[in-house]
Design a protein around this motif. Structure first.
Motif: not given
Length: 177
Positions: A97-119
């Protein structure tokens, strides 16, 4: 669908031990960002640690998501590899909790599956979709194995599309729907 996608991801995790390192070669194709939200891999998720090191070496700042409430968007706290972590409200490793809260420009997210349309098919908790909806201007990039790609994912009204996906074979921007 999630059970099948978990099986596929697990097989790739076992059969592609250098996938995360190979993905780093394509990091330059990512949209530019100063503050990048990454995640700590759990289970068979593609481990972003080599990518984190490369992005930080190139001058980006890293942060990790933190779940404070199960039905709210996540916040992000600044993080440097090696900083101590503790479990957040969802049981995921997160900065203290003592770490600074920030606003990211980019969020890298894990996934189970994806498609070519951003799904993106996630774990089903809705943490990333709630966060994406609360931060419509942030760049949303999936990180996974190329073999997690499927033809088309069903999208519900609360699902937020990715801008692209980075895998061990390259970066692909999402196609228009």
């Amino acid at each position: 669908m999630r059970a099948e996608a978990r099986d596929v991801r697990r097989r790739f995790a076992e059969g592609e031990p250098t996938a995360a390192e190979r993905a780093v070669a394509f990091a330059a194709a990512l949209p530019p960002a100063i503050v990048v939200a990454v995640y700590r891999a759990m289970g068979s998720e593609l481990n972003p640690e080599p990518l984190i090191r490369a992005l930080v070496s190139a001058g980006a700042e890293a942060c990790l998501p933190v779940v404070l409430e199960r039905d709210a968007p996540m916040i992000f706290r600044r993080w440097v590899p090696g900083d101590p972590l503790d479990a957040d409200a969802a049981g995921c490793p997160a900065p203290l909790p003592l770490a600074e809260v920030v606003d990211p420009d980019l969020i890298l997210t894990p996934l189970l599956a994806f498609d070519d349309y951003g799904g993106r098919l996630g774990q089903g908790g809705g943490f990333y979709d709630r966060t994406f909806a609360a931060r419509p201007g942030v760049i949303r990039i999936g990180f996974g194995y190329s073999g997690q790609r499927v033809e088309r994912l069903p999208m519900e009204s609360h699902d937020v599309r990715l801008h692209g996906v980075l895998t061990e074979v390259g970066y692909t921007a999402a196609r228009k729907v």
